[in-house]
Design an enzyme around this catalytic site. Structure first.
Site, mmCIF file in Angstrom:
data_model
loop_
_atom_site.group_PDB
_atom_site.id
_atom_site.type_symbol
_atom_site.label_atom_id
_atom_site.label_comp_id
_atom_site.label_asym_id
_atom_site.label_seq_id
_atom_site.Cartn_x
_atom_site.Cartn_y
_atom_site.Cartn_z
ATOM 1 N N ARG A 1 41.454 27.184 51.626
ATOM 2 C CA ARG A 1 40.968 26.548 50.396
ATOM 3 C C ARG A 1 41.898 25.422 49.971
ATOM 4 O O ARG A 1 43.123 25.552 50.075
ATOM 5 C CB ARG A 1 40.887 27.567 49.256
ATOM 6 N N ASN B 1 37.121 48.952 47.535
ATOM 7 C CA ASN B 1 37.122 47.492 47.445
ATOM 8 C C ASN B 1 36.031 46.992 48.392
ATOM 9 O O ASN B 1 36.218 46.952 49.603
ATOM 10 C CB ASN B 1 38.499 46.969 47.848
ATOM 11 N N HIS C 1 43.156 37.651 41.201
ATOM 12 C CA HIS C 1 44.321 38.444 41.631
ATOM 13 C C HIS C 1 44.996 39.117 40.434
ATOM 14 O O HIS C 1 46.189 39.443 40.490
ATOM 15 C CB HIS C 1 45.404 37.576 42.318
ATOM 16 N N ARG D 1 37.123 47.958 42.626
ATOM 17 C CA ARG D 1 37.635 46.609 42.354
ATOM 18 C C ARG D 1 36.438 45.687 42.137
ATOM 19 O O ARG D 1 35.544 45.605 42.981
ATOM 20 C CB ARG D 1 38.441 46.105 43.542
ATOM 21 N N GLU E 1 47.575 46.786 44.921
ATOM 22 C CA GLU E 1 46.411 46.695 44.043
ATOM 23 C C GLU E 1 45.663 48.025 43.975
ATOM 24 O O GLU E 1 45.136 48.393 42.928
ATOM 25 C CB GLU E 1 45.486 45.575 44.523
#
Ligand code: AMP
Length: 402
Positions: free
Chosen positions: A241, A7, A180, A91, A385
């Protein structure tokens, strides 16, 4: 077969080596501050001790070289040679409309990922650097790309289109993509297993609540809506955010503060969310929880607004699926905070939700946290993940070889 999961961020690289047959984690680690002073590698073989080493890493190729060295060296290594790594799973953040599933990496795939880079200028280029570095160091090892957006490609048009001039979709592919996806897919599938029901028969809402946060609606095994959009800025309130806002705020603040679009986007991405709501107190939910429990205004304001927004999306997705069988919590906050789960579930009376507080206070495992007579099941499913990426890679590489 051992699968190396990579990743890659712009200045960091996380990795895990996973035995695909047994799904056992063999080793994991992290390279930080790549291309910056003070870069370091953290490496931990399963069952062994964690090693931290400061080493200059001018680029990602050097970082991957160090990762491969750590995995194979005589002292702390977990495999004899690079031949014991059967495949690499990468990823990739944005797969645009080109990728509705994971894929084996070829020259054409690399080019398509480059093209999607316009939609994720911070992420895809870093992901590509990781691919490039692996190709240099392990030229004969098959590699797969697993996209954050792919799971959401099943959304119907009515969910993914923005009400903008249609030509922007036609010309620039301006639409909702969602992110996601690997986590939403993993958690929803796992929830079906935990409930002992067929995935295809369930309506599941997954709340991935971490520093980045998103909700998805998974109906009969297909994602039909998710809260993030063209970029990961839309939807829930996040660490820094803003999530959903009235777009006219951008012009209003630009005039009031005399600032340009780049600065506003920086504010919306890095200075908003619970950090902004708490008056710059913290973007970390552990700090905010403490403040909330002490009754401090900053924490109360941010936590209540966060929980409200999540509950609002759960309501919307219940309508979108004409009901819901299970609500799942995952990621840093969703997995570890009984408080936020309580605050959200208190607002789900319309679903008949009641929580079993003993279960809700447990941690680190797949849990059903609703009571036996709760109108809707509520679960905590720790996301994984990396394992999901290893599974996808194994499925593709196995297919390719076999
Ligand atoms: P993630 O992005 O999934 O790694 O999640 C990071 C967020 O989870 C941060 O805001 C953390 O403060 C939050 N988090 C992690 N552990 C806990 C915890 N025990 N209680 C509350 N929040 C937590």
């Amino acid at each position: 077969m051992n699968i190396l999961v990579i990743n890659c961020g712009s200045s960091s690289l996380k990795f895990q080596l996973i035995d695909a047959e047994t799904e056992r984690l063999i080793a994991k680690g992290l390279c930080e501050r790549i291309g910056i002073d003070g870069s370091q590698i953290v490496y931990q073989p399963t069952g062994g001790s964690k090693e931290k080493k400061e080493v200059p890493m001018p680029d990602h190729t050097k970082a991957i070289e160090l990762v491969l060295e750590a995995l194979t060296n005589d002292k702390t290594g977990v495999v004899k040679s690079l031949d014991d790594i059967g495949a690499v799973g990468h990823r990739i953040v944005h797969g645009g409309e080109q990728f509705a599933a994971s894929t084996i990496i070829t020259k054409e795939v690399i080019q398509a990922i480059e093209e999607c880079g316009e939609l994720a200028p911070l992420h895809n280029p870093a992901n590509l650097i990781g691919i490039d570095a692996c190709r240099k160091l392990m030229p004969n090892t098959p590699m797969a790309a697993v996209f954050d957006t792919a799971f959401h490609q099943t959304m119907p048009e009515e969910a993914y289109l923005y009400a903008l001039p249609y030509e922007y979709y036609e010309k620039y592919r301006v639409r909702r993509y969602g992110f996601h996806g690997t986590s939403h897919s993993y958690v929803s599938k796992r929830a079906a297993q935990v409930l002992g029901k067929a995935y295809e028969d369930l309506r599941i809402i997954v709340c991935h609540l971490g520093n980045g946060a998103s909700v998805s609606a998974v109906q009969n095994g297909r994602c039909i809506d998710t809260s993030m959009g063209l970029t990961p800025l839309e939807g829930l309130i996040m660490g820094t955010r803003s999530g959903d806002i009235d777009p006219a705020i951008i012009e209003f603040i630009a005039h009031k503060e005399n600032i340009g679009i780049d600065e506003i986007m920086d504010i919306l991405n890095k200075k908003s969310g619970v950090l902004g709501l708490s008056g710059n107190f913290s973007s970390d939910f552990r700090d905010l929880e403490d403040a909330y429990l002490e009754g401090r205004e900053e924490g109360v304001r941010a936590m209540k607004a966060f929980a409200y927004r999540v509950a609002k999306y759960i309501g919307a997705y219940t309508a979108a699926m004409n009901g819901v069988d299970a609500v799942c919590f995952t990621a840093g906050l969703g997995e570890n905070s009984p408080l936020i789960r309580n605050m959200i579930c208190e607002k789900l009376g319309f679903l008949g939700v009641t929580l079993d507080q003993e279960q809700n206070n447990r941690r680190g495992e797949d849990l059903v946290i609703s009571t036996a007579d709760s109108g809707t099941k509520v679960l905590v499913i720790p996301t994984n993940e990396e394992l999901a990426i290893a599974r996808e890679t194994y499925a593709l590489v196995g297919k390719n070889i076999g």
